[in-house]
Design an enzyme around this catalytic site. Structure first.
Site, PDB file in Angstrom:
ATOM      1  N   ASP A 220       0.865  -1.179   0.000  1.00 49.82           N
ATOM      2  CA  ASP A 220       0.000   0.000   0.000  1.00 49.82           C
ATOM      3  C   ASP A 220       0.902   1.230   0.000  1.00 49.82           C
ATOM      4  O   ASP A 220       1.697   1.432   0.932  1.00 49.82           O
ATOM      5  CB  ASP A 220      -0.910   0.001   1.228  1.00 49.82           C
ATOM      6  CG  ASP A 220      -1.815   1.227   1.256  1.00 49.82           C
ATOM      7  OD1 ASP A 220      -2.813   1.231   0.525  1.00 49.82           O
ATOM      8  OD2 ASP A 220      -1.503   2.170   2.000  1.00 49.82           O
ATOM      9  N   GLU A 307      -1.051  -1.510  -5.861  1.00 48.04           N
ATOM     10  CA  GLU A 307      -2.254  -0.738  -6.165  1.00 48.04           C
ATOM     11  C   GLU A 307      -2.212  -0.258  -7.617  1.00 48.04           C
ATOM     12  O   GLU A 307      -1.180   0.201  -8.101  1.00 48.04           O
ATOM     13  CB  GLU A 307      -2.339   0.471  -5.236  1.00 48.04           C
ATOM     14  CG  GLU A 307      -2.554   0.132  -3.787  1.00 48.04           C
ATOM     15  CD  GLU A 307      -2.558   1.380  -2.924  1.00 48.04           C
ATOM     16  OE1 GLU A 307      -3.632   1.772  -2.469  1.00 48.04           O
ATOM     17  OE2 GLU A 307      -1.470   1.954  -2.723  1.00 48.04           O
ATOM     18  N   ASP A 407      -3.329   1.665   7.073  1.00 53.17           N
ATOM     19  CA  ASP A 407      -2.574   1.395   5.841  1.00 53.17           C
ATOM     20  C   ASP A 407      -2.078  -0.048   5.798  1.00 53.17           C
ATOM     21  O   ASP A 407      -2.042  -0.656   4.716  1.00 53.17           O
ATOM     22  CB  ASP A 407      -1.397   2.363   5.742  1.00 53.17           C
ATOM     23  CG  ASP A 407      -1.863   3.798   5.526  1.00 53.17           C
ATOM     24  OD1 ASP A 407      -2.790   3.989   4.715  1.00 53.17           O
ATOM     25  OD2 ASP A 407      -1.313   4.708   6.170  1.00 53.17           O
TER      26      ASP A 407
END
Length: 444
Positions: A220, A307, A407
């Site tokens: 992330d 991502e 996160d």
């Protein structure tokens, strides 16, 4: 590279002429498109236009010149003249360019050809869904490429029409490798060269299929910390250009440039000093990205889940807010978002992702890009999705009370989505959000 004054001046002139040639070729293609475009459709057989395709040779991407090859014969001896693509038309016209503009004859022919192919690559990217080619200026056109005639002997390199010059040989070429291409680039503190080599006996890298993936690590990307990993590791974000000291230095040096008289030597000196500071920041960021990418890729995993971010969309300006009664502009939050955009640009997420993909390919590992939608708002315990679940770096589910680092939880969610893709064998898909039926799988 360590060129002498004559070679330095010649390479600088080459860059200026090649930039002019690139812009002319791009303008030629745009002009041809505007002249040959038929309102409503293209006059081409494949597009099934209303215009007669047998009497016209119009296409989406054309150039000024002879579109048909001549003097070609097939096996039976019959003359054939296949259609040239725009790049071939412009490359064929290079002798005419040299006759009309004699100063272009001083540039190596392969360099001019690669300049046209550079435009071909830009058009290819456009037709694949990326941005349209742009006209170049001094800041974004600083390199040229050789593909023939390059020789290296120790710490000296020979470039056609430039001669021998000294250079810092940072990585000797191993035995059995041949030079395929050589790119010369101008930076703030001098000239740099990168050599592409090839050895056909070296096997290609083989990547595992999604069905063979067992261990996955989720990543992330963030700003407070550069990367959060699903195993709980957090990688720092040094913030090279957004620290208080760096911003002050940039502000002072930029102010010194703006205060100097335009065209003066003092202005050039101040601009060079500013450019050197920008280069220092860029080099630090690149080196740190390689270090982070190595730290992630060399873990004992089979796949890396990243991502799939739309970074340009995240940095887009806020919509204009206008008062309907008075017509005056209202505050839209752009002044606050400017700082966020600078932080995103300083983090360099896109460059970091490219480096991870590059190293993962060398290690034979899979990189899976996952739709990050609601990854930091979704509860990993009950699946409840709510914006109020997240408070800064804290995650507390409003439904069941589950709490963890927001996160790191998002990295675990990305990892789980990648595992489901590997389990189901959905290799044709790149984005997946499992617990929301309205989030449809997106094709590559």
């Amino acid at each position: 590279m360590r060129p002498n004054q004559t070679q330095d001046l010649k390479m600088s002139n080459w860059v200026d002429m090649l930039r002019s040639h690139f812009n002319w070729c791009l303008n030629d293609r745009i002009t041809q498109y505007s002249q040959q475009f038929i309102q409503g459709n293209y006059c081409d057989i494949r597009t099934q236009s209303e215009a007669c395709p047998l009497t016209s040779c119009v296409s989406k991407n054309g150039a000024t010149g002879e579109p048909w090859k001549t003097g070609k014969t097939d096996k039976e001896g019959k003359i054939k003249n296949p259609r040239r693509n725009p790049g071939d038309i412009q490359i064929t016209a290079l002798p005419e360019l040299k006759a009309a503009r004699p100063w272009f004859a001083g540039i190596d022919s392969t360099v001019l050809q690669q300049n046209v192919k550079r435009l071909d690559t830009a058009y290819k990217n456009f037709f694949e869904g990326r941005g349209f080619p742009k006209f170049k200026n001094r800041s974004n056109f600083t390199s040229f490429t050789f593909v023939m005639g390059v020789k290296i002997q120790g710490s000296k390199i020979y470039l056609p029409k430039l001669g021998w010059m000294r250079f810092y040989n940072s990585r000797p070429i191993p035995n059995g490798f041949t030079i395929k291409a050589c790119t010369v680039r101008k930076r703030q503190n001098g000239w740099y060269i990168s050599v592409r080599i090839e050895n056909k006996s070296v096997p290609d890298y083989t990547t595992k299929s999604l069905k063979d993936v067992v261990k996955v690590i989720g990543c992330d990307l963030g700003l407070t910390k550069l990367v959060h990993l699903s195993d709980g590791t957090q990688i720092e974000n040094p913030k090279f250009s957004t620290t208080k000291k760096a911003k002050r230095t940039l502000k002072i040096r930029q102010r010194r440039v703006s205060r100097k008289t335009k065209g003066s030597k003092n202005r050039k000196k101040a601009a060079k000093k500013l450019g050197l500071f920008h280069q220092k920041i860029s080099d630090k960021r690149q080196a740190y990205h390689w270090k982070v990418a190595n730290k992630i890729v060399f873990r004992n995993v089979d796949a890396i889940a990243l991502e799939d971010l739309n970074i340009l969309g995240m940095m887009r300006r806020c919509r204009v807010n206008v008062d309907e009664k008075t017509g005056r502009f209202l505050k839209n939050g752009q002044s606050r978002k400017k700082g966020l955009n600078r932080s995103i640009s300083d983090a360099g997420w896109a460059e970091l992702i490219l480096k991870i993909e590059y190293l993962a390919a060398k290690q034979g590992k899979v990189v899976i890009k996952i739709n990050p939608k609601y990854s930091s708002q979704e509860c990993r315990n009950c699946g409840h999705i709510d914006k109020s679940n997240r408070d800064g770096e804290k995650f507390i589910c409003a439904e069941c009370g589950y709490h963890e680092h927001a996160d790191i939880g998002a990295a675990k969610t990305i990892r789980d989505r990648a595992r489901e893709i590997g389990t189901w064998g959905l290799s044709r898909y790149r984005a997946f959000a499992p617990k929301r039926p309205e989030d449809i799988l997106t094709l590559i």
